[in-house]
Design an enzyme around this catalytic site. Structure first.
Site, PDB file in Angstrom:
ATOM      1  N   HIS A  77      41.338  33.490  20.689  1.00  0.00           N
ATOM      2  CA  HIS A  77      41.366  34.925  21.582  1.00  0.00           C
ATOM      3  C   HIS A  77      42.351  35.827  20.641  1.00  0.00           C
ATOM      4  O   HIS A  77      43.186  35.652  20.318  1.00  0.00           O
ATOM      5  CB  HIS A  77      42.051  34.606  23.175  1.00  0.00           C
ATOM      6  N   ASP A 272      46.311  29.747  40.171  1.00  0.00           N
ATOM      7  CA  ASP A 272      46.474  31.324  40.088  1.00  0.00           C
ATOM      8  C   ASP A 272      45.294  32.045  41.384  1.00  0.00           C
ATOM      9  O   ASP A 272      45.201  31.114  42.043  1.00  0.00           O
ATOM     10  CB  ASP A 272      45.928  31.662  38.786  1.00  0.00           C
TER      11      ASP A 272
HETATM   12  N1  LIG Z   1      44.476  28.989  36.129  1.00  0.00           N
HETATM   13  C1  LIG Z   1      44.616  29.826  34.948  1.00  0.00           C
HETATM   14  N2  LIG Z   1      45.308  31.010  35.603  1.00  0.00           N
HETATM   15  C2  LIG Z   1      45.207  32.088  34.360  1.00  0.00           C
HETATM   16  C3  LIG Z   1      44.713  31.696  33.142  1.00  0.00           C
HETATM   17  C4  LIG Z   1      45.057  32.842  32.272  1.00  0.00           C
HETATM   18  C5  LIG Z   1      44.888  32.982  30.755  1.00  0.00           C
HETATM   19  N3  LIG Z   1      44.960  31.896  29.872  1.00  0.00           N
HETATM   20  C6  LIG Z   1      44.336  32.073  28.694  1.00  0.00           C
HETATM   21  C7  LIG Z   1      44.745  30.932  27.745  1.00  0.00           C
HETATM   22  C8  LIG Z   1      43.995  30.109  27.508  1.00  0.00           C
HETATM   23  C9  LIG Z   1      42.622  30.244  28.431  1.00  0.00           C
HETATM   24  O1  LIG Z   1      41.435  30.225  27.585  1.00  0.00           O
HETATM   25  C10 LIG Z   1      42.683  31.798  28.696  1.00  0.00           C
HETATM   26  O2  LIG Z   1      42.307  32.516  27.643  1.00  0.00           O
HETATM   27  C11 LIG Z   1      45.667  33.781  33.068  1.00  0.00           C
HETATM   28  N4  LIG Z   1      45.747  33.056  34.247  1.00  0.00           N
HETATM   29  C12 LIG Z   1      46.146  33.671  35.574  1.00  0.00           C
HETATM   30  O3  LIG Z   1      45.023  34.362  36.187  1.00  0.00           O
HETATM   31  C13 LIG Z   1      45.357  35.690  36.904  1.00  0.00           C
HETATM   32  C14 LIG Z   1      44.788  36.911  36.118  1.00  0.00           C
HETATM   33  O4  LIG Z   1      43.533  37.050  36.229  1.00  0.00           O
HETATM   34  P1  LIG Z   1      42.852  38.262  35.856  1.00  0.00           P
HETATM   35  O5  LIG Z   1      43.550  39.447  36.544  1.00  0.00           O
HETATM   36  O6  LIG Z   1      41.342  38.105  36.151  1.00  0.00           O
HETATM   37  O7  LIG Z   1      42.930  38.441  34.312  1.00  0.00           O
HETATM   38  C15 LIG Z   1      46.983  35.550  36.736  1.00  0.00           C
HETATM   39  O8  LIG Z   1      47.331  34.770  38.021  1.00  0.00           O
HETATM   40  C16 LIG Z   1      47.212  34.771  35.490  1.00  0.00           C
HETATM   41  O9  LIG Z   1      48.394  34.140  35.654  1.00  0.00           O
HETATM   42  C17 LIG Z   1      44.220  30.431  32.754  1.00  0.00           C
HETATM   43  O10 LIG Z   1      43.886  30.043  31.660  1.00  0.00           O
HETATM   44  N5  LIG Z   1      44.174  29.573  33.813  1.00  0.00           N
END
Ligand SMILES: Nc1nc2c(c(CN[C@H]3C=C[C@H](O)[C@@H]3O)cn2[C@@H]2O[C@H](COP(=O)(O)O)[C@@H](O)[C@H]2O)c(=O)[nH]1
Length: 369
Positions: A77, A272
């Site tokens: 990323h 999340d």
């Molecule tokens: N379960 C889970 N929650 C994640 C992520 C990530 C980003 N992780 C990066 C790292 C490796 C992955 O490939 C992603 O590129 C952010 N969040 C959560 O989501 C919400 C943001 O949402 P929105 O406002 O739509 O962007 C917020 O609560 C944030 O804490 C994840 O991976 N898993």
């Protein structure tokens, strides 16, 4: 007791150890999966559909294979820090402050008016707005990853933070004052216990992922994402940001150096507001009519309320069932709950970008996720 008398207590302990009833150096556990299963077993507003989970597991596995999902996907990323460029300590410091503030980006505004950060010629929203703002601050010479800065009430003021997280729209970043409070607390704890640097906290975990999660929950109130659920005596531990911090270290360092954890597979899905949305979209989880209506109408769900707890915990349990299904069909796979979670998050974000979301995510304003 004289020297030549046997220490009966010690003998009893050793006997238990030899009988395998006692492991002297107990490996730490987070208790998250146990709590998630408890909530699932006591949920009436969220249920898991096993048939959909089996189908989803097969489809997810195929897509993850096709996309060669691995910890290396993380560094691909464009906004994530490259440890080869900023150094290992710099990457740990970046990930620490990123996951300290990794919460609540959703907006009630339209796509055009929602909080957004302009950086490297692009407009970033959601989680990526956080990462972009942190990168932009470093480019501007603001030491946003330095715990001394977070504690300096002259330098690190709410106005400075407003500047760091300035938007290219009229909407301010949500919970800005709460984010400053997290920085202040984390700076204080790192000063008191970890010689001001997050790398010392990571090293204190001695290579245990669960150990690092437990240190974060023990020492930092702002990572202690645990809540009461119905009559249960001990709080249910969700620990979303503590767990995603460990996962981001593991992914960034591809399981080596500061990302080397012998028990990384103890980390669960991160509860999340995005992964529950994709699980609902896939039909893996479903809601009671009142909860379904509340989410469809984008009503606020109370933080720590029964609906929100059922949603978060059942999502953790659902991803565990998906993981078990994949491991059963493909023994020896490298897929764990972290990679499953990353894939599910990235998938719902692709749907958001393509405008193909079919159900809204739930709305809870919270510092926990
Ligand atoms: N379960 C889970 N929650 C994640 C992520 C990530 C980003 N992780 C990066 C790292 C490796 C992955 O490939 C992603 O590129 C952010 N969040 C959560 O989501 C919400 C943001 O949402 P929105 O406002 O739509 O962007 C917020 O609560 C944030 O804490 C994840 O991976 N898993």
């Amino acid at each position: 007791m004289s020297d030549d008398e046997p220490d009966l207590e010690l003998l009893a302990l050793l006997r238990q150890h030899l009988q395998g009833k006692l492991t002297l150096n107990e490996e730490p556990e987070t208790g998250v999966l146990e709590g998630a299963e408890y909530v699932y077993d006591n949920s009436i507003d969220v249920s898991i559909d096993m048939r959909s989970c089996k189908n989803a597991a097969a489809a997810i596995y195929a897509q993850m294979q096709q996309k060669a999902y691995s910890p290396a996907t993380w560094a691909s990323h464009e906004l994530h820090p490259d440890r080869r460029a900023i150094g290992d300590e710099g990457a740990v410091a970046f990930i620490f402050v990123m996951d300290l503030l990794n919460f609540s980006f959703w907006s009630e505004r339209s796509e055009a008016e929602r909080f957004a950060v302009e950086y490297r010629g692009k407009r970033w929203t959601g989680y990526w707005s956080l990462v972009a703002a942190l990168q932009r601050a470093l480019d501007e010479g603001i030491p946003i990853t330095d715990s001394h800065f977070w504690q300096d009430e002259e330098e690190c003021t709410l106005d400075v933070l407003r500047h760091v997280f300035r938007s290219c729209t009229n909407e301010e970043m949500p919970l800005l004052a709460e984010r400053l409070a997290c920085l202040r607390e984390a700076g204080q704890v790192l000063y008191e216990k970890y010689q001001c640097h997050a790398v010392n906290l990571v090293e204190a975990a001695n290579g245990s992922a669960a150990g690092l999660v437990n240190l974060l929950a023990r020492d930092f109130k702002c990572f202690r994402d645990e809540h009461r659920f119905q009559g249960r005596r001990e709080p249910v531990r969700i620990l979303k940001r503590a767990q995603i911090l460990v996962a981001d270290l593991w992914a960034c360092f591809e399981g080596e150096d500061y990302g080397e954890f012998r028990d990384i597979d103890k980390i669960t899905m991160f509860a999340d507001y995005r992964v529950p949305q994709i699980l609902r979209t896939l039909g893996c989880i479903s809601y009671s009519p009142p909860l379904e209506t509340a989410i469809q109408r984008k009503q606020n769900l109370a933080q720590g309320g029964s609906w929100e707890m059922q949603l978060r915990a059942c999502s953790i349990w659902c991803v565990e069932l998906l993981r078990r299904e994949i491991v059963k069909k493909h023994p020896g796979t490298h897929i764990n709950a972290i990679l499953l979670d990353f894939f599910l998050y990235d998938t719902i974000k692709e749907m958001e970008k393509a405008g193909t979301e079919s159900v809204p995510h739930h709305r809870t304003r919270s510092i926990w996720y």
